[in-house]
Design a protein around this motif. Sequence first.
Motif, PDB file in Angstrom:
ATOM      1  N   GLN A  96       0.447  31.132  -0.455  1.00 30.72           N
ATOM      2  CA  GLN A  96       0.826  32.456  -0.960  1.00 30.72           C
ATOM      3  C   GLN A  96       0.108  32.737  -2.280  1.00 30.72           C
ATOM      4  O   GLN A  96      -0.392  33.836  -2.500  1.00 30.72           O
ATOM      5  CB  GLN A  96       2.347  32.548  -1.176  1.00 30.72           C
ATOM      6  CG  GLN A  96       3.167  32.621   0.088  1.00 30.72           C
ATOM      7  CD  GLN A  96       3.179  33.997   0.733  1.00 30.72           C
ATOM      8  OE1 GLN A  96       2.413  34.877   0.384  1.00 30.72           O
ATOM      9  NE2 GLN A  96       4.032  34.167   1.718  1.00 30.72           N
ATOM     10  N   TYR A  99      -3.926  32.898  -1.529  1.00 26.88           N
ATOM     11  CA  TYR A  99      -4.362  33.670  -0.369  1.00 26.88           C
ATOM     12  C   TYR A  99      -5.677  34.369  -0.714  1.00 26.88           C
ATOM     13  O   TYR A  99      -5.811  34.958  -1.783  1.00 26.88           O
ATOM     14  CB  TYR A  99      -3.302  34.699   0.018  1.00 26.88           C
ATOM     15  CG  TYR A  99      -3.475  35.224   1.422  1.00 26.88           C
ATOM     16  CD1 TYR A  99      -2.988  34.511   2.507  1.00 26.88           C
ATOM     17  CD2 TYR A  99      -4.147  36.414   1.659  1.00 26.88           C
ATOM     18  CE1 TYR A  99      -3.137  34.982   3.806  1.00 26.88           C
ATOM     19  CE2 TYR A  99      -4.308  36.898   2.951  1.00 26.88           C
ATOM     20  CZ  TYR A  99      -3.807  36.172   4.016  1.00 26.88           C
ATOM     21  OH  TYR A  99      -3.982  36.630   5.300  1.00 26.88           O
ATOM     22  N   SER A 112      -1.223  35.915   8.187  1.00 24.89           N
ATOM     23  CA  SER A 112      -0.954  36.868   7.108  1.00 24.89           C
ATOM     24  C   SER A 112      -0.004  36.237   6.090  1.00 24.89           C
ATOM     25  O   SER A 112       0.634  35.212   6.363  1.00 24.89           O
ATOM     26  CB  SER A 112      -0.334  38.146   7.677  1.00 24.89           C
ATOM     27  OG  SER A 112       0.966  37.874   8.184  1.00 24.89           O
ATOM     28  N   GLU A 113       0.107  36.874   4.934  1.00 29.58           N
ATOM     29  CA  GLU A 113       1.034  36.388   3.907  1.00 29.58           C
ATOM     30  C   GLU A 113       2.478  36.468   4.409  1.00 29.58           C
ATOM     31  O   GLU A 113       3.305  35.616   4.076  1.00 29.58           O
ATOM     32  CB  GLU A 113       0.860  37.196   2.624  1.00 29.58           C
ATOM     33  CG  GLU A 113      -0.472  36.924   1.935  1.00 29.58           C
ATOM     34  CD  GLU A 113      -0.687  37.808   0.725  1.00 29.58           C
ATOM     35  OE1 GLU A 113      -0.351  37.362  -0.392  1.00 29.58           O
ATOM     36  OE2 GLU A 113      -1.183  38.927   0.912  1.00 29.58           O
ATOM     37  N   HIS A 114       2.770  37.486   5.214  1.00 29.71           N
ATOM     38  CA  HIS A 114       4.117  37.627   5.792  1.00 29.71           C
ATOM     39  C   HIS A 114       4.426  36.448   6.719  1.00 29.71           C
ATOM     40  O   HIS A 114       5.544  35.906   6.707  1.00 29.71           O
ATOM     41  CB  HIS A 114       4.207  38.955   6.548  1.00 29.71           C
ATOM     42  CG  HIS A 114       5.507  39.154   7.256  1.00 29.71           C
ATOM     43  ND1 HIS A 114       6.688  39.430   6.587  1.00 29.71           N
ATOM     44  CD2 HIS A 114       5.831  39.095   8.572  1.00 29.71           C
ATOM     45  CE1 HIS A 114       7.674  39.531   7.472  1.00 29.71           C
ATOM     46  NE2 HIS A 114       7.180  39.339   8.678  1.00 29.71           N
ATOM     47  N   GLU A 115       3.454  36.042   7.533  1.00 32.65           N
ATOM     48  CA  GLU A 115       3.663  34.908   8.448  1.00 32.65           C
ATOM     49  C   GLU A 115       3.830  33.598   7.676  1.00 32.65           C
ATOM     50  O   GLU A 115       4.623  32.736   8.077  1.00 32.65           O
ATOM     51  CB  GLU A 115       2.491  34.801   9.432  1.00 32.65           C
ATOM     52  CG  GLU A 115       2.468  35.940  10.433  1.00 32.65           C
ATOM     53  CD  GLU A 115       1.170  36.021  11.215  1.00 32.65           C
ATOM     54  OE1 GLU A 115       1.226  36.449  12.383  1.00 32.65           O
ATOM     55  OE2 GLU A 115       0.104  35.672  10.665  1.00 32.65           O
ATOM     56  N   GLY A 117       5.199  33.450   4.790  1.00 31.46           N
ATOM     57  CA  GLY A 117       6.578  33.567   4.320  1.00 31.46           C
ATOM     58  C   GLY A 117       7.577  33.143   5.375  1.00 31.46           C
ATOM     59  O   GLY A 117       8.604  32.522   5.068  1.00 31.46           O
ATOM     60  N   SER A 118       7.289  33.441   6.652  1.00 30.68           N
ATOM     61  CA  SER A 118       8.173  33.020   7.748  1.00 30.68           C
ATOM     62  C   SER A 118       8.224  31.498   7.843  1.00 30.68           C
ATOM     63  O   SER A 118       9.291  30.910   8.075  1.00 30.68           O
ATOM     64  CB  SER A 118       7.684  33.603   9.074  1.00 30.68           C
ATOM     65  OG  SER A 118       7.685  35.007   9.016  1.00 30.68           O
TER      66      SER A 118
END
Length: 198
Positions: A96, A99, A112-115, A117-118
């Motif tokens: 993160q 990135y 992605s940054e969202h993934e 985060g998951s």
Amino acid sequence: MFSRRNTLVSGLFHAVCWLVVLVLILHVAFFNWQLMKPLNVGGTFMGGGMATELYLMGWGVATLGLIVAILLRLPGAIYGWIGSGLLTMGIGAWWQLNYPDNDTGNAIYSISEHEIGSFMIIGVIVLSTGFYAREKLKNRVPDPEQMPVQFIAAVLLGAFFIGVPLAKYTEKPLPYCAFNKAGQQLSICIGKERVIVD
């Protein structure tokens, strides 16, 4: 003499179990790193994600190995589970913060940054369940009669999680444009004479 022998057997048992737990943690860390590492896959064949499914399967098998170790109450298994949660969160936090910048907007990244985060949320869940399990099991006295079963299970887990990577590492790679005797293509081949392998 008898107590000394018991001490040696117990020491060997605990050493093997902790070694297996360490190997499992290393597997989880490796697959987490590979899954969360953002790679520019723009313009690559099939989006460059061909290895993602293999890494997910490897991560799943390593996590299943830790669950088996916990269910068999191997020494160190709960700490291995907690450690794998911490590693997942740490690797996610690293990616993160680091990135890659996409100033031009042309780069397409494998994750992605969202993934990421998951994945970190999964790490939090693993960490919390590890602390919960540790609290529930901390007062339970180990049953000496289960030690032979636990030892065999630890040896089997160690043989699998050490043996498979070693076999893969020592395996000789296929030559370019390799085919088997039945005519099936085994490696990449673009405009070159075929190499027949057994």
